[in-house]
Enzyme design. Structure first.
Site, PDB file in Angstrom:
ATOM      1  N   ARG A 114       1.324  -3.562   7.647  1.00 54.69           N
ATOM      2  CA  ARG A 114       1.979  -4.499   6.729  1.00 54.69           C
ATOM      3  C   ARG A 114       1.155  -4.568   5.455  1.00 54.69           C
ATOM      4  NH1 ARG A 114       5.940  -3.718   8.788  1.00 54.69           N
ATOM      5  NH2 ARG A 114       7.319  -5.079  10.004  1.00 54.69           N
ATOM      6  N   GLU A 133       6.326  -6.059  -1.483  1.00 55.51           N
ATOM      7  CA  GLU A 133       7.223  -4.929  -1.761  1.00 55.51           C
ATOM      8  C   GLU A 133       8.666  -5.425  -1.926  1.00 55.51           C
ATOM      9  OE1 GLU A 133       8.258  -2.968   2.516  1.00 55.51           O
ATOM     10  OE2 GLU A 133       6.166  -2.737   1.915  1.00 55.51           O
ATOM     11  N   HIS A 157       7.794   2.780   2.238  1.00 56.84           N
ATOM     12  CA  HIS A 157       8.006   2.183   3.566  1.00 56.84           C
ATOM     13  C   HIS A 157       8.903   3.075   4.435  1.00 56.84           C
ATOM     14  CE1 HIS A 157       7.907  -1.976   5.689  1.00 56.84           C
ATOM     15  NE2 HIS A 157       7.903  -1.006   6.575  1.00 56.84           N
TER      16      HIS A 157
END
Length: 322
Positions: free
Chosen positions: A241, A270, A288
């Site tokens: 994360r 993000e 991601h």
């Protein structure tokens, strides 16, 4: 009457088809993140909310009383974007999708590790820009991976899968930190050594890969002090994360040469990414992509479906986190 559910982002078509057949389902056709007001309203309108990591569900979006929603079926293994205490206090069940994204996320961790060590992103940018002038002995010298030491922070499913690839694929030694004792056939087969502190791992590893949960407990786990404790030639990899790393501290460490580079698939806040990180050649950035394969995203969706069906049939949900 079928339970009413809302799906906050577009999911693979095969999963959406099942949801359509089994429930009265509302899809977010625009595929843009729902705002806090819309998420707050959803608690009053739907029996279940199916969010993703792109949806923030702090305590402020939970109603004080009278919520219709009794289930939050999270699409993803991480749930730090959901206020679990707020859900518990209101008797709302929360589930996640463990296990099914392990291998693909570990693959991305190794992609980042190899890519930043061998300057793959930098090399591709040079070639695409037409700036490559041909082979020469001193051109874009990187760092050898084989035989180096990998440090894992968080030796869960994904941490073990990454360590397995590194050890058996590249002959890397593995050291790791985990809050609880890990001593099993898998770690013993790799000769992986559990060290007592994060600092011990950072001091010994040539590559450090993060595989711990996000959220308040681990927010900025890797800060300026811990970055200073890494080897000057070491690389930091994050597929966990974004908030696990203090991004400003990381930028400072990279600019100062405290560490050699970083490979990042996740970011704090993000999709916003600091411009300083984008400008650095010694950083490899991915949007991601950890679980982004057809097989894994379908499996994640079906995992949510299993939990939702079990909940509304009055059975124990298989992947309860609250």
């Amino acid at each position: 009457m079928k339970p009413r559910i809302i799906v906050t982002r577009r999911w693979p078509a095969a999963v959406e088809q099942v949801l359509t057949e089994r429930f009265e389902t509302t899809f977010n056709r625009s595929d843009e993140p729902l705002g806090q007001d819309r998420l707050r309203d959803a608690f009053a309108e739907y029996d279940a909310i199916l969010p993703t990591v792109s949806d923030s569900l702090p305590a402020s979006v939970f109603p004080d009383a009278g919520a219709r929603s009794r289930l939050i079926g999270n699409f993803g293994v991480g749930f730090s974007h959901i206020d679990i205490d707020a859900a518990r206090q209101r008797g709302i069940t929360v589930t996640n999708t463990p296990g099914v994204l392990t291998d693909c996320t570990a693959d991305i961790a190794m992609t980042l590790l190899l890519g930043i060590a061998r300057r793959a992103g930098e090399g591709e940018r040079e070639l695409r820009a037409g700036a490559w002038t041909g082979w020469r002995p001193t051109h874009m010298i990187g760092t050898r991976v084989s035989g180096k030491t990998l440090g894992i922070i968080g030796m869960g499913r994904i941490g073990k899968a990454t360590a397995r690839r590194a050890h058996f694929g590249f002959g890397m030694d593995v050291v790791f930190y985990n809050r609880s004792k890990v001593d099993d056939d898998e770690t013993r087969a790799m000769g992986a050594r559990q060290l007592p502190t994060i600092e011990d791992v950072l001091a010994e590893a040539d590559f450090v890969s993060l595989h711990c949960p996000g959220g308040a407990e681990n927010r900025h786990l890797i800060d300026s002090r811990r970055l200073a404790g890494m080897k000057p030639g070491a690389f930091l990899i994050n597929t966990a994360r974004g908030d696990v790393i203090d991004q400003q501290a990381l930028i400072g460490a990279l600019e100062a040469g405290t560490i050699a580079g970083a490979g990042l698939d996740v970011f704090d806040g993000e999709p916003a990414v600091p411009e300083a990180l984008k400008r650095m050649d010694n950083v490899m950035l991915l949007p991601h992509l950890g679980s982004a394969t057809e097989e894994t995203r379908v499996a994640m969706g079906m995992k949510v479906v299993e939990n939702v069906i079990a909940f509304f049939e009055g059975r124990d949900v298989p992947d309860r986190v609250a």
